[in-house]
Design an enzyme around this catalytic site. Structure first.
Site, PDB file in Angstrom:
ATOM      1  CG  ASN A  67      37.593  46.125  37.184  1.00 46.70           C
ATOM      2  OD1 ASN A  67      38.116  46.159  36.083  1.00 46.70           O
ATOM      3  ND2 ASN A  67      37.419  47.204  37.922  1.00 46.70           N
ATOM      4  NE  ARG A 120      37.313  48.277  33.316  1.00 48.19           N
ATOM      5  CZ  ARG A 120      38.540  48.164  32.808  1.00 48.19           C
ATOM      6  NH1 ARG A 120      39.186  47.015  32.911  1.00 48.19           N
ATOM      7  NH2 ARG A 120      39.110  49.173  32.200  1.00 48.19           N
ATOM      8  CG  HIS A 138      40.029  53.743  32.566  1.00 47.03           C
ATOM      9  ND1 HIS A 138      41.154  54.362  32.079  1.00 47.03           N
ATOM     10  CD2 HIS A 138      40.371  52.449  32.730  1.00 47.03           C
ATOM     11  CE1 HIS A 138      42.129  53.479  31.964  1.00 47.03           C
ATOM     12  NE2 HIS A 138      41.676  52.297  32.361  1.00 47.03           N
ATOM     13  NE  ARG A 151      46.526  50.046  27.070  1.00 53.45           N
ATOM     14  CZ  ARG A 151      45.417  50.122  27.785  1.00 53.45           C
ATOM     15  NH1 ARG A 151      44.392  50.812  27.335  1.00 53.45           N
ATOM     16  NH2 ARG A 151      45.308  49.518  28.941  1.00 53.45           N
ATOM     17  CD  GLU A 196      37.314  50.574  37.610  1.00 53.77           C
ATOM     18  OE1 GLU A 196      37.402  50.903  36.411  1.00 53.77           O
ATOM     19  OE2 GLU A 196      38.179  49.907  38.200  1.00 53.77           O
TER      20      GLU A 196
END
Length: 395
Positions: A8, A90, A179, A240, A382
């Site tokens: 991930n 991922r 996500h 970001r 995840e």
């Protein structure tokens, strides 16, 4: 027993878990923080609460992956790399091409690279990670699990932008969201904690880390999300910018005498957000440490909280209330003070935290008994969601 390695890779971290299947037993897990930054932290947890940790400056994703495989053998978690029978990665952007996990073939890898415009910080890096693992483990099947999958069925009113409709259709311009693996896991886990069927829960899920996004979940399905055509939009993130007026782009290009739009996009992806506002770091922990002495650190935190509250409040309105607000992600799971600051901004909805439960930081309800909407802390997983998707393909 089969062993599946889950990779991930985020914009500033690399998480991984080694599962023994089909029991879903975690043999080891690892985290590399501060990727490509001074003081990259490499950690492995394994065995009976055993832990190995070291610091390596400016460790990049490829080096981190290679180090992981080396340490798995050195620590005798596995005797040989041949014990690993599947590797799953991922991948952030699947666009409209991938709506479920797939085995990676040369064609699939080319398609992942071709979708890089949707996630310029992620897809190229993740494609490189797939290639690195394929070279290191050439006989092991590689799989891709897509972050955008959870959002492929967003209602059109939330999925598309107010562009000429013909352009939307021709160029597949829509809100893809990211996500999604996390938001999907949080939805299922929240339903369990609330003791409700998954298709009967309305939630606002907050995945807050270096990359951050919120989702509105209606009847167990994605209804809206803060990230859009790319992961650049939405709330303020580590590097970001989040949402901004698109007119700023040509304005800055003119003022800075930039002719290549990719240059300005890289600035908005790599030099903006918490780093750009604070001038300190993209890491919330370092910014928090200067909150009371550095005005720009406080400003970065205030903006971060403000943007999250704006989205969460709009989603609670859009859903006409919710069963719960869910905190997850590195910041969401580990920063009780920020959770309190965010909930303070949502008091109009009658949401209240229990100070002791919030400070304890355990999975479950952290809201007070008289809160109009429950607040849950749910450590996202995840990797477990990914290994289950891979197992479904293999079956």
């Amino acid at each position: 027993m089969q062993k599946t390695l889950i990779i991930n890779a985020g914009s500033s971290s690399l998480k991984w878990q080694l599962f023994e299947m089909p029991a879903e037993t975690v043999l080891a897990s690892g985290l590399v923080e501060r990727i490509s930054m001074p003081g990259s932290i490499f950690t492995i947890k394994y065995g009976d609460h055993q832990k190995f940790e070291t610091t390596v400056d400016n460790l990049d994703q490829g080096q981190a992956a290679q180090m992981m495989l080396t340490e798995l053998q050195r620590l005798e978690i596995i005797q040989s790399l041949s014990e690993i029978t599947a590797v799953a990665h991922r991948v952030v952007a699947g666009g409209e091409t991938f709506k479920q996990a797939v085995e990676v073939t040369p064609t699939v890898l080319a398609q992942i690279k071709g979708l890089s415009n949707f996630a310029p910080l992620h897809n190229p890096m993740e494609a490189k990670g797939i290639e690195t693992m394929a070279q290191t483990l050439p006989d092991v099947k590689q799989y891709a699990v897509f972050d955008s999958q959870f959002f492929t069925d967003l209602p059109e009113m939330n999925a598309i932008y107010s562009l000429p409709y013909e352009l939307t259709q021709k160029y597949h311009i829509r809100r893809y969201g990211e996500h999604g693996i996390s938001h999907g896991y949080l939805t299922g886990r929240a339903a369990e904690l609330l003791n409700k069927p998954k298709n009967d829960v309305d939630l606002v899920t907050l995945h807050l880390g270096s990359g951050a996004s919120l989702a509105a979940v209606k009847n167990g399905k994605a209804f809206d999300t803060s990230m859009g055509f790319t992961p650049l939009t939405g709330v303020t993130m580590g590097t970001r910018s989040g949402d901004l007026d698109p007119s700023i782009l040509p304005f800055l290009m003119k003022e800075l005498k930039i002719t290549d739009p990719n240059e300005i996009m890289m600035m908005l992806n790599n030099e903006a957000g918490l780093l750009g506002v604070s001038g300190i770091s993209p890491d919330m922990r370092e910014i928090k440490a200067q909150e009371h002495t550095n005005p720009r650190a406080k400003l970065a935190i205030d903006i971060f909280v403000n943007r999250i509250a704006k989205y969460a409040g709009s989603y609670l309105t859009e859903l006409h209330g919710a069963d719960a607000v869910i905190f997850a992600g590195g910041i969401g799971e580990h920063n009780a003070e920020l959770r309190q600051q965010i909930i303070n901004e949502l008091q109009i909805f009658g949401i209240k935290l229990d100070a002791d439960l919030n400070a304890a930081g355990n999975e479950g309800v952290i809201s007070s008994a008289d809160s109009a909407i429950k607040v849950l802390l749910v450590p996202t997983n995840e990797e477990l969601a990914m290994v289950r998707q891979v197992a479904a393909i293999q079956e």
